[in-house]
Design an enzyme around this catalytic site. Structure first.
Site, short mmCIF file in Angstrom:
data_model
loop_
_atom_site.label_atom_id
_atom_site.label_comp_id
_atom_site.label_asym_id
_atom_site.label_seq_id
_atom_site.Cartn_x
_atom_site.Cartn_y
_atom_site.Cartn_z
N SER A 107 0.81 -1.21 0.00
CA SER A 107 0.00 0.00 0.00
C SER A 107 0.85 1.27 0.00
O SER A 107 1.64 1.49 -0.91
CB SER A 107 -0.95 -0.05 1.20
OG SER A 107 -1.95 0.92 1.11
N ASP A 173 -10.30 -4.45 -4.45
CA ASP A 173 -9.67 -3.61 -3.44
C ASP A 173 -10.52 -2.36 -3.23
O ASP A 173 -10.72 -1.56 -4.15
CB ASP A 173 -8.26 -3.21 -3.91
CG ASP A 173 -7.42 -2.59 -2.81
OD1 ASP A 173 -7.99 -1.90 -1.94
OD2 ASP A 173 -6.19 -2.79 -2.84
N HIS A 200 -7.87 -5.43 0.17
CA HIS A 200 -6.61 -4.68 0.26
C HIS A 200 -5.51 -5.53 0.91
O HIS A 200 -4.50 -5.01 1.36
CB HIS A 200 -6.84 -3.40 1.06
CG HIS A 200 -5.77 -2.38 0.91
ND1 HIS A 200 -5.35 -1.87 -0.30
CD2 HIS A 200 -5.01 -1.75 1.86
CE1 HIS A 200 -4.39 -0.99 -0.11
NE2 HIS A 200 -4.15 -0.90 1.19
#
Length: 228
Positions: A107, A173, A200
Site C-alpha cells: 500500500s 480492493d 486490500h
C-alpha cells in the site's frame, strides 16, 4: 585396446563427477530452500499499519525458517504519516540493500519505497521488488496521503533498479482502486498478479497469511538461482 580402456575410464570418471556435482547442487538447494548468496528481504508496511499487522509476521517467520534474513520496518506515525519522516526512516533502513536484496512493500509503503529509490543520486540495484496494492497517483478517498504522490518519479531509473518487479493487486480492493495498481504496473513495466476477492490484503480481508506472495518471492529466488 589401451586407448579404448582409457577413453572408457575417462567417460566413466566424467560422468561420476557430473552426477556428484548435480547431487551437491540439488542437495544444497533442497536443504536451504531457494536461497541465492546471502539474500535478505525487507518488508515496508503501509498506512495505519505496523510490523505486527496483517501477513507481515507470517511472511517474516516463513522466510526466516528458510534461512533468509527478513526484517519488517517500523515507519513513524503510521496513522498520520509524513512523507519526509518516512523518507528519513527508509534512508536509514534501506541504505544497506544491494543486489542480494528483495524489498516487499504494501500500500503506502509502495510509493514510499519508490520515492526512496527515486531520490538516490547513485542508482541502487536490487534483486527484486514486490509491490502489493500499490499506487503512484492520488487515492480519491484518502487526500491525506497526497503528499506521497507529489514526487516526479523517474520510471526509467526505477525499472532498472530491480532485477524483477512484481505488482500484486485485487480488482475488489476497496481502498486502493485496482486501476491505480494497474497504472503502477504499467509505468514500471512490471508483471502484475491479479488475485480476485482479496480486498486490500489486510487481516480483515482474511490475510493473516499470504501464500500467493510467498510463491511470487520463491519464483524470484529461483530465477536468481538459475541466473547466478
Amino acid at each position: 585396446m589401451k586407448f579404448k580402456c582409457y577413453k572408457s575410464l575417462s567417460v566413466f570418471l566424467f560422468s561420476r563427477i557430473t552426477i556428484v556435482t548435480i547431487l551437491i547442487s540439488v542437495s544444497t538447494y533442497v536443504h536451504s530452500g531457494p536461497i541465492v548468496r546471502d539474500l535478505n528481504i525487507t518488508v515496508v508496511h503501509g498506512y495505519m499499519s505496523s510490523p505486527d499487522d496483517h501477513w507481515f509476521p507470517w511472511l517474516r517467520n516463513e522466510l526466516q525458517d528458510r534461512g533468509i534474513t527478513t526484517e519488517v520496518l517500523s515507519l513513524p506515525n503510521p496513522s498520520v504519516p509524513n512523507p519526509e519522516e518516512w523518507q528519513e526512516t527508509l534512508s536509514d533502513q534501506l541504505g544497506k540493500i544491494d543486489s542480494n536484496s528483495i524489498v516487499v512493500a504494501h500500500s503506502l509503503g509502495c510509493i514510499a519505497t519508490l520515492n526512496y529509490l527515486n531520490s538516490l543520486k547513485k542508482e541502487k540495484y536490487i534483486a527484486g521488488l514486490v509491490l502489493v496494492s500499490g499506487f503512484i497517483s492520488n487515492i480519491p478517498n484518502l487526500p491525506q496521503l497526497d503528499g506521497f504522490t507529489q514526487t516526479d518519479l523517474d520510471f526509467s531509473k526505477l525499472i532498472l533498479a530491480a532485477g524483477k518487479i512484481i505488482v500484486i493487486g485485487s480488482p475488489q480492493d476497496s481502498i486502493v482502486p485496482f486501476y491505480l495498481t494497474e497504472e503502477l504496473a504499467d509505468q514500471l513495466q512490471a508483471t502484475i498478479v491479479s488475485i480476485p476477492d482479496s480486498g486490500h490484503f489486510l487481516a480483515s480481508d482474511g490475510f493473516r497469511k499470504f501464500p500467493q506472495l510467498l510463491t511470487v518471492i520463491d519464483n524470484i529466488l529461483k530465477n536468481e538461482l538459475v541466473e547466478k
